[in-house]
Design a protein around this motif. Structure first.
Motif, PDB file in Angstrom:
ATOM      1  N   ALA A 152       0.831  -1.215   0.000  1.00 44.18           N
ATOM      2  CA  ALA A 152       0.000   0.000   0.000  1.00 44.18           C
ATOM      3  C   ALA A 152       0.858   1.255   0.000  1.00 44.18           C
ATOM      4  O   ALA A 152       0.601   2.216   0.729  1.00 44.18           O
ATOM      5  CB  ALA A 152      -0.951  -0.012   1.203  1.00 44.18           C
ATOM      6  N   ASP A 153       1.893   1.244  -0.815  1.00 48.88           N
ATOM      7  CA  ASP A 153       2.820   2.369  -0.918  1.00 48.88           C
ATOM      8  C   ASP A 153       2.576   3.044  -2.264  1.00 48.88           C
ATOM      9  O   ASP A 153       2.875   2.463  -3.316  1.00 48.88           O
ATOM     10  CB  ASP A 153       4.258   1.850  -0.826  1.00 48.88           C
ATOM     11  CG  ASP A 153       5.298   2.958  -0.850  1.00 48.88           C
ATOM     12  OD1 ASP A 153       4.968   4.069  -1.285  1.00 48.88           O
ATOM     13  OD2 ASP A 153       6.439   2.689  -0.445  1.00 48.88           O
ATOM     14  N   PRO A 154       2.038   4.267  -2.287  1.00 50.99           N
ATOM     15  CA  PRO A 154       1.646   4.893  -3.561  1.00 50.99           C
ATOM     16  C   PRO A 154       2.798   5.186  -4.513  1.00 50.99           C
ATOM     17  O   PRO A 154       2.575   5.317  -5.714  1.00 50.99           O
ATOM     18  CB  PRO A 154       0.949   6.184  -3.114  1.00 50.99           C
ATOM     19  CG  PRO A 154       1.477   6.465  -1.748  1.00 50.99           C
ATOM     20  CD  PRO A 154       1.720   5.130  -1.128  1.00 50.99           C
ATOM     21  N   THR A 155       4.029   5.297  -4.006  1.00 46.68           N
ATOM     22  CA  THR A 155       5.157   5.589  -4.900  1.00 46.68           C
ATOM     23  C   THR A 155       6.077   4.385  -5.086  1.00 46.68           C
ATOM     24  O   THR A 155       7.151   4.513  -5.678  1.00 46.68           O
ATOM     25  CB  THR A 155       5.991   6.780  -4.375  1.00 46.68           C
ATOM     26  OG1 THR A 155       6.618   6.419  -3.134  1.00 46.68           O
ATOM     27  CG2 THR A 155       5.125   8.016  -4.190  1.00 46.68           C
ATOM     28  N   ALA A 156       5.665   3.222  -4.599  1.00 41.69           N
ATOM     29  CA  ALA A 156       6.540   2.047  -4.677  1.00 41.69           C
ATOM     30  C   ALA A 156       6.908   1.715  -6.118  1.00 41.69           C
ATOM     31  O   ALA A 156       8.088   1.486  -6.426  1.00 41.69           O
ATOM     32  CB  ALA A 156       5.876   0.853  -4.015  1.00 41.69           C
ATOM     33  N   GLU A 157       5.931   1.693  -7.012  1.00 39.98           N
ATOM     34  CA  GLU A 157       6.223   1.316  -8.394  1.00 39.98           C
ATOM     35  C   GLU A 157       7.160   2.327  -9.051  1.00 39.98           C
ATOM     36  O   GLU A 157       8.100   1.948  -9.762  1.00 39.98           O
ATOM     37  CB  GLU A 157       4.941   1.180  -9.201  1.00 39.98           C
ATOM     38  CG  GLU A 157       5.189   0.722 -10.628  1.00 39.98           C
ATOM     39  CD  GLU A 157       3.923   0.348 -11.375  1.00 39.98           C
ATOM     40  OE1 GLU A 157       3.994   0.182 -12.603  1.00 39.98           O
ATOM     41  OE2 GLU A 157       2.863   0.224 -10.721  1.00 39.98           O
ATOM     42  N   LEU A 158       6.937   3.609  -8.832  1.00 45.07           N
ATOM     43  CA  LEU A 158       7.812   4.645  -9.388  1.00 45.07           C
ATOM     44  C   LEU A 158       9.241   4.455  -8.890  1.00 45.07           C
ATOM     45  O   LEU A 158      10.202   4.537  -9.674  1.00 45.07           O
ATOM     46  CB  LEU A 158       7.298   6.029  -9.001  1.00 45.07           C
ATOM     47  CG  LEU A 158       8.222   7.212  -9.338  1.00 45.07           C
ATOM     48  CD1 LEU A 158       8.387   7.349 -10.847  1.00 45.07           C
ATOM     49  CD2 LEU A 158       7.679   8.501  -8.719  1.00 45.07           C
ATOM     50  N   ARG A 159       9.394   4.200  -7.602  1.00 45.40           N
ATOM     51  CA  ARG A 159      10.728   4.046  -7.037  1.00 45.40           C
ATOM     52  C   ARG A 159      11.404   2.774  -7.551  1.00 45.40           C
ATOM     53  O   ARG A 159      12.600   2.776  -7.874  1.00 45.40           O
ATOM     54  CB  ARG A 159      10.670   4.047  -5.511  1.00 45.40           C
ATOM     55  CG  ARG A 159      10.062   5.324  -4.959  1.00 45.40           C
ATOM     56  CD  ARG A 159      10.268   5.569  -3.497  1.00 45.40           C
ATOM     57  NE  ARG A 159      10.279   4.452  -2.613  1.00 45.40           N
ATOM     58  CZ  ARG A 159       9.195   3.904  -2.034  1.00 45.40           C
ATOM     59  NH1 ARG A 159       7.976   4.369  -2.285  1.00 45.40           N
ATOM     60  NH2 ARG A 159       9.323   2.904  -1.192  1.00 45.40           N
ATOM     61  N   ILE A 160      10.650   1.691  -7.642  1.00 38.57           N
ATOM     62  CA  ILE A 160      11.217   0.441  -8.155  1.00 38.57           C
ATOM     63  C   ILE A 160      11.747   0.644  -9.569  1.00 38.57           C
ATOM     64  O   ILE A 160      12.862   0.237  -9.898  1.00 38.57           O
ATOM     65  CB  ILE A 160      10.165  -0.690  -8.125  1.00 38.57           C
ATOM     66  CG1 ILE A 160       9.852  -1.097  -6.684  1.00 38.57           C
ATOM     67  CG2 ILE A 160      10.666  -1.903  -8.914  1.00 38.57           C
ATOM     68  CD1 ILE A 160       8.659  -2.031  -6.552  1.00 38.57           C
ATOM     69  N   ARG A 161      10.966   1.294 -10.408  1.00 41.03           N
ATOM     70  CA  ARG A 161      11.376   1.491 -11.804  1.00 41.03           C
ATOM     71  C   ARG A 161      12.561   2.448 -11.901  1.00 41.03           C
ATOM     72  O   ARG A 161      13.443   2.272 -12.754  1.00 41.03           O
ATOM     73  CB  ARG A 161      10.195   1.963 -12.639  1.00 41.03           C
ATOM     74  CG  ARG A 161       9.049   0.942 -12.686  1.00 41.03           C
ATOM     75  CD  ARG A 161       8.046   1.208 -13.761  1.00 41.03           C
ATOM     76  NE  ARG A 161       6.957   0.232 -13.735  1.00 41.03           N
ATOM     77  CZ  ARG A 161       7.037  -1.013 -14.203  1.00 41.03           C
ATOM     78  NH1 ARG A 161       8.180  -1.432 -14.744  1.00 41.03           N
ATOM     79  NH2 ARG A 161       6.005  -1.833 -14.151  1.00 41.03           N
ATOM     80  N   THR A 162      12.603   3.446 -11.039  1.00 40.50           N
ATOM     81  CA  THR A 162      13.741   4.372 -11.029  1.00 40.50           C
ATOM     82  C   THR A 162      15.013   3.660 -10.598  1.00 40.50           C
ATOM     83  O   THR A 162      16.073   3.789 -11.234  1.00 40.50           O
ATOM     84  CB  THR A 162      13.456   5.547 -10.086  1.00 40.50           C
ATOM     85  OG1 THR A 162      12.293   6.243 -10.531  1.00 40.50           O
ATOM     86  CG2 THR A 162      14.634   6.515 -10.044  1.00 40.50           C
ATOM     87  N   TYR A 163      14.920   2.900  -9.509  1.00 41.70           N
ATOM     88  CA  TYR A 163      16.088   2.165  -9.034  1.00 41.70           C
ATOM     89  C   TYR A 163      16.522   1.094 -10.041  1.00 41.70           C
ATOM     90  O   TYR A 163      17.713   0.771 -10.139  1.00 41.70           O
ATOM     91  CB  TYR A 163      15.793   1.512  -7.685  1.00 41.70           C
ATOM     92  CG  TYR A 163      15.516   2.469  -6.561  1.00 41.70           C
ATOM     93  CD1 TYR A 163      16.242   3.639  -6.406  1.00 41.70           C
ATOM     94  CD2 TYR A 163      14.510   2.210  -5.623  1.00 41.70           C
ATOM     95  CE1 TYR A 163      15.991   4.517  -5.362  1.00 41.70           C
ATOM     96  CE2 TYR A 163      14.256   3.076  -4.567  1.00 41.70           C
ATOM     97  CZ  TYR A 163      14.991   4.227  -4.444  1.00 41.70           C
ATOM     98  OH  TYR A 163      14.738   5.091  -3.401  1.00 41.70           O
ATOM     99  N   THR A 164      15.569   0.547 -10.793  1.00 39.95           N
ATOM    100  CA  THR A 164      15.908  -0.439 -11.819  1.00 39.95           C
ATOM    101  C   THR A 164      16.806   0.186 -12.882  1.00 39.95           C
ATOM    102  O   THR A 164      17.780  -0.429 -13.332  1.00 39.95           O
ATOM    103  CB  THR A 164      14.634  -1.010 -12.463  1.00 39.95           C
ATOM    104  OG1 THR A 164      13.876  -1.720 -11.474  1.00 39.95           O
ATOM    105  CG2 THR A 164      14.972  -1.974 -13.596  1.00 39.95           C
ATOM    106  N   THR A 165      16.490   1.418 -13.289  1.00 45.15           N
ATOM    107  CA  THR A 165      17.333   2.118 -14.255  1.00 45.15           C
ATOM    108  C   THR A 165      18.752   2.243 -13.725  1.00 45.15           C
ATOM    109  O   THR A 165      19.735   1.938 -14.418  1.00 45.15           O
ATOM    110  CB  THR A 165      16.765   3.518 -14.557  1.00 45.15           C
ATOM    111  OG1 THR A 165      15.459   3.389 -15.121  1.00 45.15           O
ATOM    112  CG2 THR A 165      17.661   4.281 -15.521  1.00 45.15           C
ATOM    113  N   MET A 166      18.864   2.690 -12.489  1.00 50.46           N
ATOM    114  CA  MET A 166      20.191   2.863 -11.890  1.00 50.46           C
ATOM    115  C   MET A 166      20.929   1.527 -11.800  1.00 50.46           C
ATOM    116  O   MET A 166      22.116   1.426 -12.126  1.00 50.46           O
ATOM    117  CB  MET A 166      20.029   3.494 -10.506  1.00 50.46           C
ATOM    118  CG  MET A 166      21.252   3.425  -9.612  1.00 50.46           C
ATOM    119  SD  MET A 166      21.106   1.992  -8.496  1.00 50.46           S
ATOM    120  CE  MET A 166      22.792   1.900  -7.895  1.00 50.46           C
TER     121      MET A 166
END
Length: 219
Positions: A152-166
């Motif tokens: 139930a973390d509203p920014t989890a997907e955004l953060r996962i995808r950002t960290y994936t790029t890195m």
């Protein structure tokens, strides 16, 4: 112990349950002194800095042209921002060899690098680890969705995808460092490396370069 990366739906569900259980532990729930996770970040800028930190350990004259090309694309990438992230226990080192299948909840071993961090970073670390190279993209898409819904973390997907790029770029740098450091005795380890370590690392390097290029082009 697992004999390979998860394949079946039940195994993936058990792995998701295991990570959710780990990430349910927060600093407020314990008085035990727990360090920061060995590899983690809480902002896109911090994640980007991790790549440059590791790149600095590789002499410029030892950087392959393919690595330099990836870094040039990475330089131009501007990670998004988000509000303050949750801090939870992160186990680090998601290699499937560290997970123990049991009746009921799974267990895991090798916690030497664990500590507090952004749990979304840990999911990205799981997704980009070479041990899961056979996992199809569709499986990761469903895993991200299920994890985001569970926590139930509203920014989890955004953060996962950002960290994936890195992390796609980080693995390019890390593989290049292995090829430079191991022959020079700069990356010692307790168990001896197999005779196949160089061709395997070279294969991983080529794969990581291709993945990083494709990922950066899609951003």
């Amino acid at each position: 112990a697992l004999a390979a990366a998860p394949m079946s739906d039940p195994d993936w569900a058990a792995l998701l349950d295991h990570y959710c259980a780990i990430h349910a532990i927060t600093p407020a729930q314990t008085t035990t002194c727990v360090p920061e996770a060995f590899l983690n970040a809480s902002t896109g800028a911090q994640a980007k800095a991790l790549v440059y930190e590791h790149l600095a350990r590789l002499p410029e004259e030892e950087r392959p042209p393919s690595l330099c090309a990836v870094i040039a694309r990475f330089d131009a990438w501007a990670p998004p921002t988000w509000p303050k992230t949750p801090r939870t226990l992160c186990r680090v080192d998601p290699n499937w060899r560290n997970f123990i299948r049991r009746i009921g909840a799974w267990a895991s071993v090798d916690w030497e690098n664990s500590g507090w961090g952004d749990p979304a970073f840990e999911i990205a670390d799981l997704m980009t680890h070479p041990a899961y190279e056979s996992t199809p993209p569709a499986r990761w898409r469903s895993f991200i969705q299920a994890y985001s819904e569970r926590c139930a973390d509203p920014t989890a997907e955004l953060r996962i995808r950002t960290y994936t790029t890195m992390l796609r770029v980080w693995w390019v740098v890390r593989s290049a460092r292995y090829l430079y450091e191991v022959p020079r005795g700069l990356d010692p380890r307790l168990p001896p490396r197999p005779d196949t370590w160089r061709p395997e690392t070279e294969r991983h390097y080529v794969r990581h370069v291709a993945l990083a290029r494709a990922h950066l082009e899609a951003r």
